[in-house]
Design an enzyme around this catalytic site. Structure first.
Site, PDB file in Angstrom:
ATOM      1  CE1 TYR A   1      61.998  46.558  53.309  1.00 53.10           C
ATOM      2  CE2 TYR A   1      60.126  47.785  53.377  1.00 53.10           C
ATOM      3  CZ  TYR A   1      61.373  46.658  52.599  1.00 53.10           C
ATOM      4  OH  TYR A   1      60.600  46.102  51.878  1.00 53.10           O
TER       5      TYR A   1
ATOM      6  CG  HIS B   1      61.839  40.632  53.814  1.00 54.29           C
ATOM      7  ND1 HIS B   1      61.755  41.694  54.382  1.00 54.29           N
ATOM      8  CD2 HIS B   1      62.416  40.604  52.178  1.00 54.29           C
ATOM      9  CE1 HIS B   1      61.957  42.713  53.374  1.00 54.29           C
ATOM     10  NE2 HIS B   1      62.123  42.640  52.497  1.00 54.29           N
TER      11      HIS B   1
END
Length: 282
Positions: free
Chosen positions: A52, A110
């Site tokens: 991010y 992730h």
């Protein structure tokens, strides 16, 4: 922890709030202010990721907030391209350096990146990171039942949670059952549906449910998640939406209302099945 937000106990004993703040696209100084505002509004679970590119913003918000560090649960994620053991450990160290924090409460893989097939190695690195004190609890994201079974069989360590795509269009019944089998908390990313445009939030039936409880359709959908046993992490930048999302624990949906919302679920594909090229960098 905040009194009006219930908590859930992970399989390693750590407690987390029943709703968190998603921070995807909350970057830079503006993102820092939004995240800090969310913490002051009542969020205690903050979700981030290496990919991010906002771990710095999250860390600064945490450090500058009025809430004691031990009352917050800060999470970040290991990208799929960094699954090699040594690289994974260095990446976790880099995540910590970016935040300026001494530890993460949660750090998760992730996605399994099955094409590369190093997720067991990554999980072993996560276990080592926990031993080193980099992170209190370790989990995964987007792991299918077979991925969970494999890492547990090969390491003897079960994740504390599995963050998966979950919303009324994609109820994930089998995946949630697989998580429950190992006492793994299900966490919902994209809890309101991903890029759907008009749909469940504009549905007349959902609006009727919302009116019956004096709530908004968004609050009804987030409550649906919590009654499924999942922990939603909706992204919200404005104070109005942050407060709206938190205010979901003073009413309860009936079984019929839960079924109305679940009826939206379809045989959807996961993100990496739909857009494999887009997801490879994760």
């Amino acid at each position: 922890m905040q009194t009006n937000v219930p908590t859930k106990k992970l399989n390693d004993g750590l407690d987390i709030p029943a709703i968190g703040l998603g921070t995807y696209s909350l970057n830079g100084y503006k993102g820092t202010e939004s995240i800090k505002q969310g913490i002051e509004a009542g969020y205690r679970l903050i979700d981030s990721a290496f990919n991010y590119e906002n771990e710095g913003a999250v860390g600064k918000a945490v450090r500058e907030s009025s809430v004691p560090r031990d009352q917050l649960r800060v999470c970040s994620k290991l990208p799929g391209r960094h699954h090699a053991y040594d690289k994974a450990l260095v990446t976790i160290e880099e995540s910590l350096l970016r935040t300026g924090l001494d530890y993460f409460d949660l750090y998760i893989i992730h996605w399994p990146n099955p094409k590369v097939d190093k997720y067991v190695e990554a999980w072993q690195a996560m276990i080592e990171a926990q031993k080193r004190g980099y992170v209190r609890s370790i989990g995964v994201s987007n792991f299918l039942p077979e991925h969970l079974e494999r890492i547990i069989a090969e390491t003897g360590v079960a994740p504390v949670l599995n963050q998966v795509e979950l919303h009324p269009y994609f109820e994930q019944t089998e995946q949630r059952a697989a998580n429950d089998k190992h006492n793994i908390i299900t966490e919902s990313w994209s809890p309101l549906g991903r890029g759907r445009g008009e749909g469940v939030l504009e549905d007349a039936g959902v609006q009727e449910i919302a009116d019956a409880h004096g709530k908004t359709p968004t609050q009804v959908i987030l409550r649906w998640h919590t009654q499924l046993g999942a922990v939603p992490i909706p992204k919200a930048g404005s104070l109005e939406h942050q407060q709206e999302n938190l205010n979901i624990f003073d009413f309860e949906l009936t079984e019929e209302q839960m079924s109305t919302i679940s009826a939206f679920s379809k045989d959807n594909k996961r993100l990496w099945d739909q857009d494999p090229a887009e997801y490879e960098e994760f």
